[in-house]
Design an enzyme around this catalytic site. Sequence first.
Site: not given
Ligand code: HPA
Length: 282
Positions: A32, A63, A85, A87-88, A115, A212-213, A236, A248
């Site tokens: 990402s 993306h 992903h 989650y999609e 990320a 998440m990847s 973050n 995001h």
């Molecule tokens: N959690 C899960 N996935 C993420 C995060 C997070 O804090 N930051 C970027 N992708």
Amino acid sequence: MMEYSAQAASRAAAAIRNRTDAQATIAVILGSGLGGLSKKMGDAVRIPFVDIPGFPEATVVGHEGAVIVGTLGGREILALSGRFHIYEGHPAALAAFPVRVFHALGARDLFVSNAAGGISPKLAVGDLMMISDHLNLMGTNPLVGDLQAGDTRFPDMTDAYDPGFRRILRTTAEKLGITLREGVYAGLLGPSYETPSEVKMLRMLGADAVGMSTVPEVIVARALGMRVAGVSCITNAAAGVTGAALSHAEVLATTNRVSAAFESLVTEFLERTAVPQLSPAR
Ligand code: HPA
């Protein structure tokens, strides 16, 4: 019959071969906000996902959704800008399918990026973290199902992130003056971010960062015997670490800020891991 089989990967690879004469031995997956690296590639041929049999369109903001064949760091590479992903709603096998395609095209090494939220107090927003290992907490595995041609049924996951590549990443970062942290990446299903209690749990389990990847791609790469290097961009603080809400938008703002360092790290890594071409005998 499996949809994302070795045979399906050969078909997708053939479609890419129709457009390029790709000889790359390494593939790079851009996480990402990190897709900008593909703009630095020379002689780039962009193949949108819609043109590759078996690839659905990428849908996540940030993306692009293309395979890019071109050069970087003085060598040919295959790049994936945008990924699938779980989650999609995609099966884990699809999340990892591009790795099968890259392997079918001749790639034997894989560089993954993503990320991630920082859990460890040693990580600050904007840090790059070399992935030393991962925790598969996605509740699934891309190898579930029929054994695919070329796969190991029970792949060893010791040193899934190649120790030689980790050494090279460290020395590369040092030379470039880039601070490179190291840590364990926990892969969760998402798409909701974690609760503060879940982040506490992840910390106790030994996770330094969460995303998440990546986990599906790395598992398939290991089943195929590929060497893997991985870097997380800490975009973050994970939930509860500072108390701030997650978004995001923050993730993309951080990748934007860090992209130059990320790009130089990857480029120099590619240079250093290139196998010198033997000059023809005279
Ligand atoms: N959690 C899960 N996935 C993420 C995060 C997070 O804090 N930051 C970027 N992708």
